[in-house]
Design a protein around this motif. Structure first.
Motif, mmCIF file in Angstrom:
data_model
loop_
_atom_site.group_PDB
_atom_site.id
_atom_site.type_symbol
_atom_site.label_atom_id
_atom_site.label_comp_id
_atom_site.label_asym_id
_atom_site.label_seq_id
_atom_site.Cartn_x
_atom_site.Cartn_y
_atom_site.Cartn_z
ATOM 1 N N ASP A 222 35.947 42.378 51.905
ATOM 2 C CA ASP A 222 35.113 43.221 51.100
ATOM 3 C C ASP A 222 33.768 42.574 50.685
ATOM 4 O OD1 ASP A 222 37.059 45.466 51.921
ATOM 5 O OD2 ASP A 222 38.184 44.723 50.259
ATOM 6 N N SER A 223 33.334 43.396 49.931
ATOM 7 C CA SER A 223 32.069 42.672 49.263
ATOM 8 C C SER A 223 32.527 42.375 47.783
ATOM 9 C CB SER A 223 30.795 43.824 48.913
ATOM 10 O OG SER A 223 30.307 44.034 50.145
ATOM 11 N N ASP A 224 33.449 41.481 47.694
ATOM 12 C CA ASP A 224 33.908 40.894 46.371
ATOM 13 C C ASP A 224 33.280 40.240 45.720
ATOM 14 O OD1 ASP A 224 36.171 40.365 44.578
ATOM 15 O OD2 ASP A 224 37.687 39.800 45.799
ATOM 16 N N PHE A 225 32.481 41.117 44.718
ATOM 17 C CA PHE A 225 31.552 40.262 43.620
ATOM 18 C C PHE A 225 32.390 39.726 42.575
ATOM 19 C CE2 PHE A 225 32.168 44.546 42.913
ATOM 20 C CZ PHE A 225 32.384 44.797 41.251
ATOM 21 N N GLU A 226 33.495 40.163 42.238
ATOM 22 C CA GLU A 226 34.169 39.616 41.155
ATOM 23 C C GLU A 226 34.814 38.474 41.637
ATOM 24 O OE1 GLU A 226 35.796 43.820 38.990
ATOM 25 O OE2 GLU A 226 36.649 43.101 41.056
ATOM 26 N N PHE A 227 35.431 38.191 42.682
ATOM 27 C CA PHE A 227 35.846 36.912 43.174
ATOM 28 C C PHE A 227 34.795 36.005 43.437
ATOM 29 C CE2 PHE A 227 38.326 34.224 46.167
ATOM 30 C CZ PHE A 227 39.504 34.097 45.417
ATOM 31 N N THR A 228 33.674 36.367 43.722
ATOM 32 C CA THR A 228 32.284 35.564 44.039
ATOM 33 C C THR A 228 32.012 34.848 42.514
ATOM 34 O OG1 THR A 228 31.537 36.795 45.930
ATOM 35 C CG2 THR A 228 30.075 35.304 44.514
ATOM 36 N N ASP A 229 32.024 35.840 41.564
ATOM 37 C CA ASP A 229 31.815 35.176 40.112
ATOM 38 C C ASP A 229 32.780 34.327 39.683
ATOM 39 O OD1 ASP A 229 30.218 35.512 37.721
ATOM 40 O OD2 ASP A 229 31.950 36.367 37.030
ATOM 41 N N ALA A 230 33.907 34.490 40.060
ATOM 42 C CA ALA A 230 35.100 33.530 39.671
ATOM 43 C C ALA A 230 34.853 32.199 40.372
ATOM 44 C CB ALA A 230 36.287 34.165 39.975
ATOM 45 N N LEU A 231 34.428 32.247 41.606
ATOM 46 C CA LEU A 231 34.240 30.863 42.215
ATOM 47 C C LEU A 231 33.132 30.190 41.778
ATOM 48 C CD1 LEU A 231 35.071 32.170 45.876
ATOM 49 C CD2 LEU A 231 36.307 30.551 44.771
ATOM 50 N N TYR A 232 32.066 30.785 41.326
ATOM 51 C CA TYR A 232 30.750 30.181 40.798
ATOM 52 C C TYR A 232 31.224 29.642 39.342
ATOM 53 C CZ TYR A 232 27.168 31.582 44.000
ATOM 54 O OH TYR A 232 26.185 31.646 44.895
ATOM 55 N N GLY A 233 32.256 30.259 38.670
ATOM 56 C CA GLY A 233 32.822 29.529 37.590
ATOM 57 C C GLY A 233 33.357 28.232 37.788
ATOM 58 N N ARG A 234 34.044 28.049 38.967
ATOM 59 C CA ARG A 234 34.593 26.871 39.576
ATOM 60 C C ARG A 234 33.682 25.953 40.223
ATOM 61 N NH1 ARG A 234 40.436 26.862 39.300
ATOM 62 N NH2 ARG A 234 41.190 28.542 38.003
ATOM 63 N N GLY A 235 32.563 26.156 40.166
ATOM 64 C CA GLY A 235 31.512 25.289 40.474
ATOM 65 C C GLY A 235 31.346 25.108 42.016
ATOM 66 N N VAL A 236 31.335 26.149 42.651
ATOM 67 C CA VAL A 236 30.954 26.164 44.024
ATOM 68 C C VAL A 236 29.397 26.012 44.194
ATOM 69 C CG1 VAL A 236 33.140 27.484 44.633
ATOM 70 C CG2 VAL A 236 30.883 28.738 44.229
ATOM 71 N N LYS A 237 28.739 26.304 43.368
ATOM 72 C CA LYS A 237 27.192 26.208 43.607
ATOM 73 C C LYS A 237 26.697 25.114 44.275
ATOM 74 C CE LYS A 237 22.943 27.127 41.201
ATOM 75 N NZ LYS A 237 22.142 27.535 40.152
ATOM 76 N N GLY A 238 25.876 25.032 45.277
ATOM 77 C CA GLY A 238 25.490 23.660 45.737
ATOM 78 C C GLY A 238 26.108 23.282 46.797
ATOM 79 N N HIS A 239 27.410 23.710 47.188
ATOM 80 C CA HIS A 239 28.214 23.217 47.885
ATOM 81 C C HIS A 239 28.226 24.108 49.170
ATOM 82 C CE1 HIS A 239 29.518 20.059 45.281
ATOM 83 N NE2 HIS A 239 29.627 20.988 44.332
ATOM 84 N N PHE A 240 27.364 25.080 49.520
ATOM 85 C CA PHE A 240 27.186 25.607 50.693
ATOM 86 C C PHE A 240 25.945 26.087 50.943
ATOM 87 C CE2 PHE A 240 28.175 28.439 47.148
ATOM 88 C CZ PHE A 240 27.013 29.240 47.480
ATOM 89 N N ASP A 241 25.580 26.413 52.301
ATOM 90 C CA ASP A 241 24.166 26.748 52.731
ATOM 91 C C ASP A 241 23.937 28.274 52.619
ATOM 92 O OD1 ASP A 241 23.370 24.015 53.007
ATOM 93 O OD2 ASP A 241 24.445 24.190 55.084
ATOM 94 N N ALA A 242 25.029 28.988 52.841
ATOM 95 C CA ALA A 242 24.981 30.730 52.906
ATOM 96 C C ALA A 242 26.540 31.228 52.399
ATOM 97 C CB ALA A 242 24.924 31.014 54.296
ATOM 98 N N TRP A 243 26.452 32.237 51.724
ATOM 99 C CA TRP A 243 27.632 32.671 51.204
ATOM 100 C C TRP A 243 27.970 33.873 52.140
ATOM 101 C CZ3 TRP A 243 30.708 30.965 48.019
ATOM 102 C CH2 TRP A 243 31.850 31.745 47.308
ATOM 103 N N SER A 244 29.337 34.079 52.321
ATOM 104 C CA SER A 244 29.867 35.036 53.127
ATOM 105 C C SER A 244 30.392 36.195 52.489
ATOM 106 C CB SER A 244 30.278 34.528 54.516
ATOM 107 O OG SER A 244 31.332 33.719 54.172
#
Length: 502
Positions: A222-244
């Motif tokens: 789904d378009s899980d924006f809440e799980f996305t937010d949680a992953l950013y909180g765990r430092g995924v930013k900068g470790h991918f070229d595209a989000w899916s």
């Protein structure tokens, strides 16, 4: 998939039980260009399960031929880590890898880009309890061992880097796992932390293995924006070229916003994920790596369990891709699925295809081909709801358009040459910024070049409008090709061409 506990992909467990196959020699190239995935035009793709153990090499080739006929720009294929290193760390299952070789060669030969989704943990690396692993004896995949998170993220990262390196220059993009926010596909007590660790650990080694491939993370049900937010909180930013994400809309139109949460809407869910990314200061693109509608015969009161008729499937497909075109940050859409995996009309999961299991086309096949052609005609990224379409590139060379009196006229120049390990493409474009590279194959029997580009990419010019590209692979090492560089300048499109070989 959506809120359902997975698609019941029992056939995926056959990934580890494959027969040997001869290695195809039709490998092709990849452009050393958009590693950030930000400059790509919109592409229409499909999910295909051509590596499943019940799919023969002949059937794989037939599906690739059908994809080309449908104008599929990119296909997402599930690749099993549990199959690549089935017997132990570093012990490669060459029977399985030879099938993957055949897929890579076949897709490249047909001009179809690949998004290879790497998932499923081999028993030796799995965090599954000992009661399920049973010493890794017998058919452990039937005990669901592969859907547990790995014990150590670096085991996944090392294997991921190995496959990325093996196909360096020939695979457009790779995706880290499938739907880690669904327990069905990712058994762990800490899905956010464990998946974030896999993303952080795997990105650097994968980019070192192939700096120009696109690494896709997220792959969220789904378009899980809440799980996305949680992953950013765990430092995924900068470790991918595209989000899916996988923006399914149950049995509702993709344009329907009347839902309990944006997560379950195509039209409002994708922007909700984008808003989370922007809040974290991230402008990476969003890829829609699964969405679709099943044509099974289930109709009932529970929306997410329902299917639609074939005409509705075709209509919703067009709505979804045309909505995607309005989002400049969503360049890739993958329809699930290309071909039905069952003949049972009551099986929801098995009837998402554009084609039936026996190869008959549904109405959605023609609908997909139509929207895919629309996206092929697009030549610049979208920045508003209004389509911006470049004039079609005609057979080169094309002279510069008339200009107002100036000291210098804008022009493009391109030079091509075969080197020992690559094809060199150098030249100058009218301006700094994005330009398009198109390659046309010559039919040796007629001596004419194809009307439709066999391969196409975007690339960026430098401050002096110059570019220097390397095309790696085997296809351009023989035969005669016309290489065209095209760039917009004002209201005009300026092109230059050179012939390779011949």
């Amino acid at each position: 998939m959506s809120r359902l506990a997975g698609r019941g992909l029992t056939c995926r467990r056959l990934l580890s039980r494959l027969t040997p196959v001869a290695l195809s020699c039709a490998a092709l190239l990849c452009l050393a260009a958009p590693s950030t995935a930000a400059a790509a035009p919109h592409m229409a793709g499909v999910q295909s399960h051509v590596l499943w153990g019940n799919v023969s090499i002949g059937e794989m080739d037939r599906q690739l031929d059908d994809m080309k006929r449908a104008h599929v720009a990119i296909t997402r294929v599930d690749v099993g880590w549990a199959s690549v290193e089935q017997e132990g760390k570093g012990k490669i299952n060459w029977d399985y890898v030879s099938r993957l070789d055949h897929l890579v060669d076949g897709a490249n030969a047909r001009g179809i880009k690949l998004l290879l989704m790497y998932a499923e943990t081999p028993c030796w690396a799995s965090s599954a309890p000992s009661s399920a692993k049973q010493g890794c004896d017998g058919a452990w995949w039937d005990r669901d061992v592969q859907n547990y998170a790995p014990r150590h993220a670096d085991d996944f990262a090392e294997s991921f880097a190995w496959v990325v390196r093996r196909y360096r220059g020939r695979v457009y993009s790779w995706e880290v796992w499938n739907e880690p926010n669904q327990d069905y596909f990712f058994h762990t007590s800490d899905p956010v932390g464990d998946y974030a660790s896999m993303v952080r650990e795997s990105y650097g080694p994968a980019k070192a293995a192939d700096p120009h491939t696109i690494i896709v993370a997220g792959s969220l049900s789904d378009s899980d924006f809440e799980f996305t937010d949680a992953l950013y909180g765990r430092g995924v930013k900068g470790h991918f070229d595209a989000w899916s994400v996988h923006p399914y809309s149950d049995d509702r139109s993709p344009l329907n916003n009347h839902v309990e949460s944006p997560r379950y809407s195509f039209a409002s869910g994708v922007p909700a994920v984008r808003a989370v990314m922007k809040r974290h200061g991230d402008a990476k693109p969003i890829w829609l790596t699964e969405f679709g509608y099943s044509t099974c015969n289930v109709r009932g009161p529970v929306s997410w369990q329902n299917c639609v008729d074939r005409d509705t499937q075709a209509s919703y497909l067009k709505q979804a891709f045309r909505q995607m075109r309005t989002w400049s940050y969503a360049p890739v859409g993958i329809w699930f699925n290309f071909k039905n995996t069952t003949s049972d009309p009551g099986d929801r999961v098995g009837n998402y295809g554009l084609m039936t299991q026996d190869g008959s086309e549904k109405a959605s096949f023609g609908a997909f081909r139509s929207v895919a052609r629309e996206l092929e005609a697009d030549s610049t990224p979208r920045h508003s709801d209004q389509p911006v379409v470049d004039p079609p590139v005609t057979d080169p060379p094309v002279t510069d358009p008339p200009t107002s009196p100036r000291r210098h006229r804008a022009r493009a120049v391109v030079h091509v040459a075969r080197r020992s390990e690559y094809v060199s493409v150098k030249g100058k474009a009218p301006r700094r910024g994005l330009a398009r590279l198109l390659v046309y194959r010559r039919d040796e029997s007629t001596g004419t070049f194809s009307e439709r580009a066999t391969y196409r990419w975007w690339f960026a010019t430098n401050r002096r409008h110059r570019f220097s590209l390397r095309l790696h692979g085997h296809a351009l090492t023989r035969g005669t090709w016309r290489v065209v560089v095209s760039q917009r300048r004002g209201r005009h499109v300026i092109t230059a061409a050179a012939v390779l070989g011949g």
